[in-house]
Design an enzyme around this catalytic site. Structure first.
Site, PDB file in Angstrom:
ATOM      1  N   ARG A   1     -55.721  43.047  92.637  1.00 11.46           N
ATOM      2  CA  ARG A   1     -57.137  42.752  92.347  1.00 11.46           C
ATOM      3  C   ARG A   1     -57.544  43.233  90.956  1.00 11.46           C
ATOM      4  O   ARG A   1     -58.359  42.613  90.295  1.00 11.46           O
ATOM      5  CB  ARG A   1     -58.021  43.406  93.429  1.00 11.46           C
ATOM      6  CG  ARG A   1     -59.500  43.000  93.346  1.00 11.46           C
ATOM      7  CD  ARG A   1     -60.275  43.563  94.526  1.00 11.46           C
ATOM      8  NE  ARG A   1     -61.623  43.004  94.645  1.00 11.46           N
ATOM      9  CZ  ARG A   1     -62.752  43.679  94.441  1.00 11.46           C
ATOM     10  NH1 ARG A   1     -62.700  44.951  94.104  1.00 11.46           N
ATOM     11  NH2 ARG A   1     -63.920  43.099  94.597  1.00 11.46           N
TER      12      ARG A   1
ATOM     13  N   VAL B   1     -66.844  39.298  91.362  1.00 10.27           N
ATOM     14  CA  VAL B   1     -65.620  39.214  92.156  1.00 10.27           C
ATOM     15  C   VAL B   1     -66.005  39.821  93.505  1.00 10.27           C
ATOM     16  O   VAL B   1     -66.467  40.959  93.583  1.00 10.27           O
ATOM     17  CB  VAL B   1     -64.453  39.947  91.467  1.00 10.27           C
ATOM     18  CG1 VAL B   1     -63.249  40.044  92.387  1.00 10.27           C
ATOM     19  CG2 VAL B   1     -64.069  39.185  90.196  1.00 10.27           C
ATOM     20  N   SER B   2     -65.857  39.008  94.546  1.00  7.78           N
ATOM     21  CA  SER B   2     -66.493  39.320  95.842  1.00  7.78           C
ATOM     22  C   SER B   2     -65.941  40.596  96.471  1.00  7.78           C
ATOM     23  O   SER B   2     -64.822  41.037  96.170  1.00  7.78           O
ATOM     24  CB  SER B   2     -66.299  38.157  96.800  1.00  7.78           C
ATOM     25  OG  SER B   2     -66.735  36.961  96.211  1.00  7.78           O
ATOM     26  N   GLN B   3     -66.747  41.132  97.392  1.00  6.26           N
ATOM     27  CA  GLN B   3     -66.375  42.356  98.113  1.00  6.26           C
ATOM     28  C   GLN B   3     -65.153  42.088  98.998  1.00  6.26           C
ATOM     29  O   GLN B   3     -65.148  41.104  99.759  1.00  6.26           O
ATOM     30  CB  GLN B   3     -67.563  42.784  98.975  1.00  6.26           C
ATOM     31  CG  GLN B   3     -67.336  44.069  99.712  1.00  6.26           C
ATOM     32  CD  GLN B   3     -68.569  44.495 100.497  1.00  6.26           C
ATOM     33  OE1 GLN B   3     -69.592  43.828 100.465  1.00  6.26           O
ATOM     34  NE2 GLN B   3     -68.455  45.592 101.193  1.00  6.26           N
TER      35      GLN B   3
ATOM     36  N   PHE C   1     -73.973  36.708  98.883  1.00  6.01           N
ATOM     37  CA  PHE C   1     -73.280  36.129  97.722  1.00  6.01           C
ATOM     38  C   PHE C   1     -74.296  35.814  96.638  1.00  6.01           C
ATOM     39  O   PHE C   1     -75.500  35.723  96.924  1.00  6.01           O
ATOM     40  CB  PHE C   1     -72.588  34.811  98.123  1.00  6.01           C
ATOM     41  CG  PHE C   1     -71.195  34.994  98.651  1.00  6.01           C
ATOM     42  CD1 PHE C   1     -70.120  35.054  97.794  1.00  6.01           C
ATOM     43  CD2 PHE C   1     -70.963  35.119 100.007  1.00  6.01           C
ATOM     44  CE1 PHE C   1     -68.840  35.241  98.275  1.00  6.01           C
ATOM     45  CE2 PHE C   1     -69.685  35.307 100.505  1.00  6.01           C
ATOM     46  CZ  PHE C   1     -68.622  35.367  99.625  1.00  6.01           C
TER      47      PHE C   1
END
Ligand SMILES: C[S@@+](CC[C@H](N)C(=O)[O-])C[C@H]1O[C@@H](n2cnc3c(N)ncnc32)[C@H](O)[C@@H]1O
Length: 402
Positions: free
Chosen positions: A40, A72-74, A216
């Protein structure tokens, strides 16, 4: 990065996956393996490794008003959506909303026999995604600069469409480009909350298989849509309505009128998500809206306690009513209740409390609501009898039933 930093990154990655497994946010073995594999930190090169491997969103860009537009998503939300998608080796996948990290995970899950296309509307994001995917060995992913509202017809049909940006509707292109037995996973926003929903295509309509609360950034471009807001108390309190709802404005000083509180006797854990209850109240109470407030409004006692995201409310008969809670005898639970201000306060607070009790008796431990989405061109005039709530969107009708 030198060998020692790489080793450190790997240990942080493994610790994050371990925590997610322990907390129940990573359950699928194949998804867990993908999380252990994809670095990541390569997709968020400007933040420290410890931040890259925290279970948190990494904000990448704000617009000129300071609103977050790219991230950048959880990891736990990414895992939830990947598990909802049920990806198999060989699947063809379209991701709407890019960044590279999730596309790499998708690529791991579909394997060399599958194909991933990722689309973003923002050239900076596309550039970042391309670089991240190239430096980590995922150059097979097709990275496309476009408005995801129109999908990406060149690589259709897709077995899965995974939308990683808040949507208000299901774009016709997503359905047209979906394979016959395909699935869309999308964070869909209605009645003030966003739920990640897995939707299977069944005889031309989409049927929900699972729904989970999530958050989001909002969709831009042709599919962008915004809720309408009525400000109160110098904009420290706001009432939000969806575009299909009639906006009802209470008297501007409604919160300064005497409050009537009614308690339900229903105790819930402080951390219990009330999203199903909120949807139940949206289904059963007239003139539903969502009340949000700055902390200062609660501090100044303009409002009774409400959760950070907001709370279920109604505006009818010049009366504002909303869901609240108070600490119960032991500090782990709270009792739900309703507060109302205005000429019909007692009546509306009692109505809300009755619905809290009905929900608790019949639905709190049940399977929860189901959502069916009908494309507009297939709509019949007669409303669905079983429907508890019908929401008209530009391209579809959303039908919530219990
Ligand atoms: C939460 S981020 C995506 C995270 C990403 N999937 C990841 O790997 O972490 C949402 C993205 O959606 C993009 N976006 C917003 N509206 C869009 C649209 N209409 N079409 C395509 N992308 C869009 C934003 O530019 C933003 O980069």
């Amino acid at each position: 990065m030198d060998a020692r930093s790489n080793q450190y990154a790997e240990s942080l990655r493994s610790a994050l996956a371990g925590r997610m497994v322990a907390e129940g946010s990573l359950r699928d073995e194949r998804v867990t393996k993908a999380f252990l594999t994809v670095p990541r930190h390569e997709f968020v090169p400007l933040v420290p490794l410890e931040v890259a491997y925290a279970d948190d969103v990494v904000l990448m860009k704000r617009d000129e008003d300071g609103v977050a537009i790219s991230s950048v998503s959880q990891p736990s939300v990414v895992a939830l959506m990947l598990e909802q998608a049920g990806l198999q080796p060989g699947h063809r996948v379209l991701e709407i909303g890019s960044g590279g990290y999730n596309a790499a995970l998708l690529s791991e899950l579909v394997g060399p026999g599958g194909a991933v296309t990722t689309v973003d509307i923002d050239p900076d994001v596309i550039e970042r995604a391309r670089q991240g995917l190239a430096s980590t060995g995922y150059e097979d992913v097709r990275v496309v600069l476009a408005d995801g509202e129109f999908g990406s017809p060149e690589s259709a049909p897709y077995d899965r469409v995974v939308v990683t940006v808040t949507a208000w509707d299901i774009a016709p292109a997503w359905v047209e480009q979906l394979a016959g037995n395909g699935r869309i996973v999308v964070p869909l926003r209605f009645r003030g909350q966003t739920r990640s929903i897995a939707l299977d295509l069944v005889e031309g309509r989409l049927e929900s298989r699972s729904m989970r609360l999530c958050g989001f950034v909002c969709m831009q471009g042709a599919g962008a849509s915004y809720e309408r807001v009525v400000p109160l108390e110098k904009d420290t309190v706001r009432l939000g309505f969806d575009t299909d709802q009639q906006v009802v404005e209470p008297p501007p000083d409604v919160l300064r009128r005497p409050a009537t509180q009614v308690w339900s006797g229903v105790l819930v854990d402080r951390e219990e998500p009330l999203s199903d209850l909120n949807l139940w109240l949206a289904c059963t109470l007239d003139r539903y809206c969502v009340l949000t407030a700055d902390r200062s409004a609660v501090k100044k006692r303009r409002l009774a306690p409400i959760p950070g995201w907001g709370t279920a409310a109604t505006v009818a008969d010049d009366t504002l009513t909303y869901l609240t809670s108070r600490v119960a005898k032991n500090t782990e639970t709270v009792e739900l209740g309703a507060v109302a201000h205005g000429p019909a306060a007692a009546e509306h607070a009692e109505q809300m409390v009755r619905q809290i009790q009905i929900f608790t008796t019949h639905h709190r431990n049940g399977p929860g609501p189901a959502l069916t989405i009908h494309p507009s061109e297939q709509l019949t005039e007669s409303p669905d009898d079983k429907a508890c709530l019908q929401i008209e969107r530009p391209h579809t009708r959303l039908v919530v039933s219990w």
